[in-house]
Scaffold this motif. Structure first.
Motif, PDB file in Angstrom:
ATOM      1  N   THR A  10       0.808  -1.221   0.000  1.00  0.00           N
ATOM      2  CA  THR A  10       0.000   0.000   0.000  1.00  0.00           C
ATOM      3  C   THR A  10       0.844   1.276   0.000  1.00  0.00           C
ATOM      4  N   GLU A  11       2.168   1.148   0.210  1.00  0.00           N
ATOM      5  CA  GLU A  11       3.019   2.336   0.215  1.00  0.00           C
ATOM      6  C   GLU A  11       3.878   2.463  -1.035  1.00  0.00           C
ATOM      7  N   LYS A  12       3.782   1.520  -1.963  1.00  0.00           N
ATOM      8  CA  LYS A  12       4.508   1.669  -3.222  1.00  0.00           C
ATOM      9  C   LYS A  12       3.902   2.820  -4.004  1.00  0.00           C
ATOM     10  N   ASN A  13       4.749   3.569  -4.703  1.00  0.00           N
ATOM     11  CA  ASN A  13       4.290   4.823  -5.305  1.00  0.00           C
ATOM     12  C   ASN A  13       3.628   4.653  -6.664  1.00  0.00           C
ATOM     13  N   SER A  14       2.621   3.803  -6.694  1.00  0.00           N
ATOM     14  CA  SER A  14       1.763   3.712  -7.875  1.00  0.00           C
ATOM     15  C   SER A  14       0.898   4.963  -7.933  1.00  0.00           C
ATOM     16  N   VAL A  23      12.477  21.211 -14.035  1.00  0.00           N
ATOM     17  CA  VAL A  23      13.239  21.317 -12.797  1.00  0.00           C
ATOM     18  C   VAL A  23      12.492  20.555 -11.697  1.00  0.00           C
ATOM     19  N   SER A  24      13.264  19.975 -10.796  1.00  0.00           N
ATOM     20  CA  SER A  24      12.658  19.183  -9.732  1.00  0.00           C
ATOM     21  C   SER A  24      13.625  19.141  -8.554  1.00  0.00           C
ATOM     22  N   VAL A  25      13.186  19.666  -7.413  1.00  0.00           N
ATOM     23  CA  VAL A  25      14.054  19.765  -6.237  1.00  0.00           C
ATOM     24  C   VAL A  25      13.665  18.702  -5.215  1.00  0.00           C
ATOM     25  N   GLU A  26      14.558  17.734  -5.031  1.00  0.00           N
ATOM     26  CA  GLU A  26      14.387  16.698  -4.016  1.00  0.00           C
ATOM     27  C   GLU A  26      13.004  16.058  -4.049  1.00  0.00           C
ATOM     28  N   MET A  27      12.584  15.715  -5.264  1.00  0.00           N
ATOM     29  CA  MET A  27      11.323  15.006  -5.433  1.00  0.00           C
ATOM     30  C   MET A  27      11.567  13.558  -5.845  1.00  0.00           C
ATOM     31  N   ILE A  28      12.696  13.284  -6.503  1.00  0.00           N
ATOM     32  CA  ILE A  28      12.963  11.925  -6.971  1.00  0.00           C
ATOM     33  C   ILE A  28      13.025  10.948  -5.801  1.00  0.00           C
ATOM     34  N   GLU A  29      13.353  11.443  -4.596  1.00  0.00           N
ATOM     35  CA  GLU A  29      13.417  10.581  -3.424  1.00  0.00           C
ATOM     36  C   GLU A  29      12.058   9.988  -3.078  1.00  0.00           C
ATOM     37  N   ALA A  30      10.986  10.644  -3.518  1.00  0.00           N
ATOM     38  CA  ALA A  30       9.631  10.174  -3.227  1.00  0.00           C
ATOM     39  C   ALA A  30       9.053   9.310  -4.343  1.00  0.00           C
ATOM     40  N   VAL A  31       9.816   9.108  -5.413  1.00  0.00           N
ATOM     41  CA  VAL A  31       9.305   8.391  -6.582  1.00  0.00           C
ATOM     42  C   VAL A  31       9.242   6.891  -6.343  1.00  0.00           C
ATOM     43  N   GLY A  32      10.254   6.332  -5.673  1.00  0.00           N
ATOM     44  CA  GLY A  32      10.343   4.883  -5.506  1.00  0.00           C
ATOM     45  C   GLY A  32      11.172   4.276  -6.617  1.00  0.00           C
ATOM     46  N   HIS A  33      12.079   3.357  -6.280  1.00  0.00           N
ATOM     47  CA  HIS A  33      13.021   2.859  -7.290  1.00  0.00           C
ATOM     48  C   HIS A  33      12.335   2.128  -8.433  1.00  0.00           C
ATOM     49  N   GLU A  34      11.157   1.564  -8.176  1.00  0.00           N
ATOM     50  CA  GLU A  34      10.452   0.865  -9.253  1.00  0.00           C
ATOM     51  C   GLU A  34       9.970   1.822 -10.336  1.00  0.00           C
ATOM     52  N   LEU A  43      21.672  -0.837  -3.595  1.00  0.00           N
ATOM     53  CA  LEU A  43      21.286  -2.173  -4.042  1.00  0.00           C
ATOM     54  C   LEU A  43      20.935  -3.075  -2.866  1.00  0.00           C
ATOM     55  N   ALA A  44      21.671  -2.927  -1.756  1.00  0.00           N
ATOM     56  CA  ALA A  44      21.452  -3.792  -0.598  1.00  0.00           C
ATOM     57  C   ALA A  44      20.165  -3.464   0.151  1.00  0.00           C
ATOM     58  N   THR A  45      19.692  -2.219   0.045  1.00  0.00           N
ATOM     59  CA  THR A  45      18.570  -1.781   0.884  1.00  0.00           C
ATOM     60  C   THR A  45      17.308  -1.436   0.107  1.00  0.00           C
ATOM     61  N   ARG A  46      17.290  -1.657  -1.189  1.00  0.00           N
ATOM     62  CA  ARG A  46      16.171  -1.132  -1.977  1.00  0.00           C
ATOM     63  C   ARG A  46      14.824  -1.777  -1.649  1.00  0.00           C
ATOM     64  N   TYR A  47      14.820  -2.947  -1.033  1.00  0.00           N
ATOM     65  CA  TYR A  47      13.549  -3.571  -0.681  1.00  0.00           C
ATOM     66  C   TYR A  47      13.283  -3.526   0.829  1.00  0.00           C
ATOM     67  N   THR A  48      14.097  -2.764   1.560  1.00  0.00           N
ATOM     68  CA  THR A  48      13.980  -2.711   3.012  1.00  0.00           C
ATOM     69  C   THR A  48      12.985  -1.638   3.449  1.00  0.00           C
ATOM     70  N   ILE A  52       8.217   8.931   8.435  1.00  0.00           N
ATOM     71  CA  ILE A  52       8.513  10.214   7.792  1.00  0.00           C
ATOM     72  C   ILE A  52       8.117  10.237   6.318  1.00  0.00           C
ATOM     73  N   PHE A  53       8.708   9.374   5.497  1.00  0.00           N
ATOM     74  CA  PHE A  53       8.487   9.403   4.050  1.00  0.00           C
ATOM     75  C   PHE A  53       8.032   8.037   3.544  1.00  0.00           C
ATOM     76  N   PRO A  54       6.751   7.708   3.649  1.00  0.00           N
ATOM     77  CA  PRO A  54       6.287   6.421   3.121  1.00  0.00           C
ATOM     78  C   PRO A  54       6.517   6.337   1.616  1.00  0.00           C
ATOM     79  N   GLY A  55       7.049   5.194   1.199  1.00  0.00           N
ATOM     80  CA  GLY A  55       7.234   4.972  -0.235  1.00  0.00           C
ATOM     81  C   GLY A  55       8.498   5.554  -0.816  1.00  0.00           C
ATOM     82  N   GLY A  56       9.290   6.261  -0.027  1.00  0.00           N
ATOM     83  CA  GLY A  56      10.469   6.924  -0.571  1.00  0.00           C
ATOM     84  C   GLY A  56      11.676   6.008  -0.661  1.00  0.00           C
ATOM     85  N   PHE A  57      12.636   6.408  -1.483  1.00  0.00           N
ATOM     86  CA  PHE A  57      13.906   5.682  -1.575  1.00  0.00           C
ATOM     87  C   PHE A  57      14.925   6.566  -2.280  1.00  0.00           C
ATOM     88  N   LEU A  58      16.163   6.552  -1.776  1.00  0.00           N
ATOM     89  CA  LEU A  58      17.206   7.408  -2.331  1.00  0.00           C
ATOM     90  C   LEU A  58      17.942   6.702  -3.463  1.00  0.00           C
TER      91      LEU A  58
END
Length: 445
Positions: A140-144, A295-306, A338-343, A351-357
Motif C-alpha cells: 500500500t506504500e509503493k508509489n503507484s 526542474v525538480s528539487v528533491e522530489m525523486i526521493e519520493a518516486v520509488g526505485h520501481e 542495491l542492498a537496501t532497496r527492498y527494506t 517520515i516518508f512512506p514509499g520513498g527511496f534514495l
C-alpha cells in the motif's frame, strides 16, 4: 540534556491510538530471545566504535568509554531498548528513541558515528540473511498512481504552520547552498563534477540567502529566462516557481500535496505572478505539453526505485528540443542502494512512506537505458545539507511550544528531532550526498 534539547520530554506520554508502533507487545518468550540477541550484536558493535554507552546505572562501555568528549548514549530502559531493536531492527532503534528508552545529549554526533559504519554494524553472516529478517515495504506504500497522493499527504500535509516553525522565510524544504569553496571532483560517467563545501559555519540569518542561491543556480543550469516554458515537478511552497516567473518564464508546477498547493498559490499571487504560474494537484506521470526546462528539487526521493524509469521517461517525453533538465537529488552509495532497496525503514514508517534514495550511478544508468537524456554536469554539496539540517533542528527545538499549540505531542517532538539529526548524521558522515544534476539530450537535441 543540553540546552538545545532541554525542551524534549525525557519520558514522553504515549497515546496508543496515535503511536501504535510504540505500544504493541510481542509474546514474552520471543521478546526475551530477541532482546538477548540484539544486546549481543549491539554490544559487539559499540565496542568497535568511538562512542560511550551507559546502560541504566551500569558503568559506561564502548570503544571510547574513557573519552569524555565522545558521544554518550544513555539507555534509560535497557530491556525495552534491546527488545525494540531485537523485534524491529533499525525501526525499533528509532521507535525506542521516540518512546524515551534512550537519550543522547549529542544525538547528531552519536548517529554520525553509527552512519559512518552503517555497512558493518551488523555482522556479515547476519547481513547475508537480510532478506529473511528485515521488514519489506507494504504494498500500500509503493508509489503507484493509486498510492502516491496518500504517501505524499502523510508527510507534506502534516501542517503548513508546523513546517513554518523551522523553515526560513523562503519556506524551502531542501538543502541550501551556502557561500563556500568549490573544486572539481571525479566524474561517474564523463560528466563535469564540482564539489562544494561551506566556507564557514552558517548562522540562521544566512539560510534564506543560501536557499535563494540554490534555486538560482538550478534555474541557471536549466537555462531558464525570458519566455522559457518551465515544468516544476514537486512544488514545495512555491519559491522556485516565483523566482522562475521573476525571470520572465511561465511555469506549470505540479504537486500532490493539497496543503502545499494552497499556500504556494497564495505566495505566488502575493508576489504578483499568478498569471505566470499554474500550480496543479497532479501526478507527474499525467503531465502533458512541451517545456524548455524541467526542474525538480528533491522530489525523486519520493518516486520509488520501481518508478525511476517512468519518472525520467516522462521528463524526456515533455522536454522540448534543445531543452535542459535540472534536478536536485539526495543520493546514497550504489552498493548500499542495491542492498537496501527492498527494506522497510524507520524513515518509511514515520517520515516518508514509499520513498527511496537513488545513487548517482542509478540515475546515470536509468537514463542511458530508458531515455535520450544524459547527465552532463553535477554539483555535490552534501556538507551544505548537514548545516541546513542543523539550523532546522535548532529552530524546531526552539519552537516546541508552538508545535504543541498546533496539536503535536511529545512523541512527535522526539520523532522529528530524531529525523532531522538522523538525516544530518548521514550527510556529515558522507554516507549521504545531495547533488544538482543537469541532463540534456546528446548533442543538445
Amino acid at each position: 540534556m543540553t540546552t538545545a534539547t532541554a525542551g524534549l520530554a525525557m519520558s514522553p506520554a504515549i497515546d496508543p491510538a496515535r503511536w501504535p508502533g510504540l505500544t504493541a507487545r510481542r509474546a514474552k518468550a520471543r521478546r526475551v530471545v530477541e532482546g538477548a540477541l540484539a544486546r549481543r550484536i549491539f554490544m559487539s558493535a559499540v565496542k568497535r566504535l568511538p562512542v560511550r554507552v551507559q546502560i541504566g546505572r551500569e558503568s559506561i562501555v564502548g570503544g571510547a568509554a574513557t573519552d569524555p568528549n565522545a558521544p554518550l548514549m544513555v539507555l534509560e530502559r535497557p530491556d525495552a531498548f534491546f527488545e525494540a531493536v531485537g523485534a524491529n531492527g533499525l525501526i525499533g532503534f528509532g521507535e525506542s528513541y521516540m518512546a524515551g528508552d534512550w537519550n543522547a545529549e549529542d544525538l547528531g554526533g552519536l548517529l554520525e558515528v553509527f552512519a559512518a559504519q552503517m555497512a558493518t554494524l551488523v555482522p556479515e553472516p547476519l547481513q547475508k540473511l537480510r532478506a529473511v529478517y528485515v521488514a519489506r515495504m507494504p504494498h500500500t506504500e509503493k508509489n503507484s498512481t493509486a498510492n502516491t497522493r496518500s504517501n505524499i499527504a502523510r508527510h507534506y500535509d502534516l501542517s503548513n504552520d508546523m513546517f513554518a516553525t523551522f523553515l526560513d522565510s523562503t519556506l524551502s524544504y531542501s538543502s541550501a547552498l551556502f557561500a563556500g569553496s568549490e573544486q572539481k571532483g571525479g566524474p561517474v560517467a564523463g560528466e563535469t563534477v564540482t564539489v562544494s563545501r561551506p566556507a564557514s559555519v552558517p548562522a540562521w540569518d544566512d539560510l534564506a540567502e543560501a536557499q535563494g542561491r540554490k534555486v538560482e543556480r538550478m534555474l541557471d543550469s536549466a537555462g531558464v529566462g525570458e519566455g522559457s516554458r518551465v515544468l516544476e515537478i514537486g512544488t514545495g511552497w512555491g519559491e522556485l516557481a516565483i523566482r522562475a516567473a521573476r525571470r520572465g518564464a511561465t511555469v506549470l508546477s505540479v504537486t500532490l500535496s493539497s496543503e502545499q498547493q494552497a499556500l504556494a498559490r497564495e505566495r505566488i499571487a502575493a508576489a504578483g505572478f499568478a498569471d505566470a504560474v499554474d500550480v496543479e494537484l497532479l501526478d507527474y506521470r499525467l503531465v502533458e505539453g512541451q517545456f524548455d526546462a524541467v526542474v525538480s528539487v528533491e522530489m525523486i526521493e519520493a518516486v520509488g526505485h520501481e518508478y525511476w524509469g517512468e519518472y525520467f521517461r516522462t521528463i524526456d517525453s515533455v522536454l522540448a528540443p534543445g531543452g535542459k533538465v535540472a534536478i536536485q537529488a539526495i543520493t546514497m552509495p550504489h552498493d548500499r542502494m542495491l542492498a537496501t532497496r527492498y527494506t522497510y525503514t524507520w524513515i518509511h514508517k514515520y517520515i516518508f512512506p514509499g520513498g527511496f534514495l537513488p545513487s548517482t550511478q542509478a540515475i546515470v544508468d536509468v537514463n542511458r537505458e530508458q531515455t535520450s537524456l544524459r547527465v552532463t554536469e553535477r554539483l555535490s554539496f552534501g556538507q551544505h545539507y548537514g548545516e541546513t539540517l542543523r539550523l532546522w533542528d535548532e529552530r524546531f527545538l526552539g519552537a516546541l511550544d508552538r508545535v504543541h499549540q498546533l496539536g503535536f505531542d511529545e512523541v512527535f517532538d522526539r520523532m522529528w528531532h530524531f529525523y532531522l539529526e538522523y538525516s544530518r548524521a548521514g550527510f556529515r558522515s558522507g554516507y549521504l550526498d545531495v547533488q544538482q544534476l543537469v541532463l540534456q539530450r546528446e548533442g543538445g537535441r
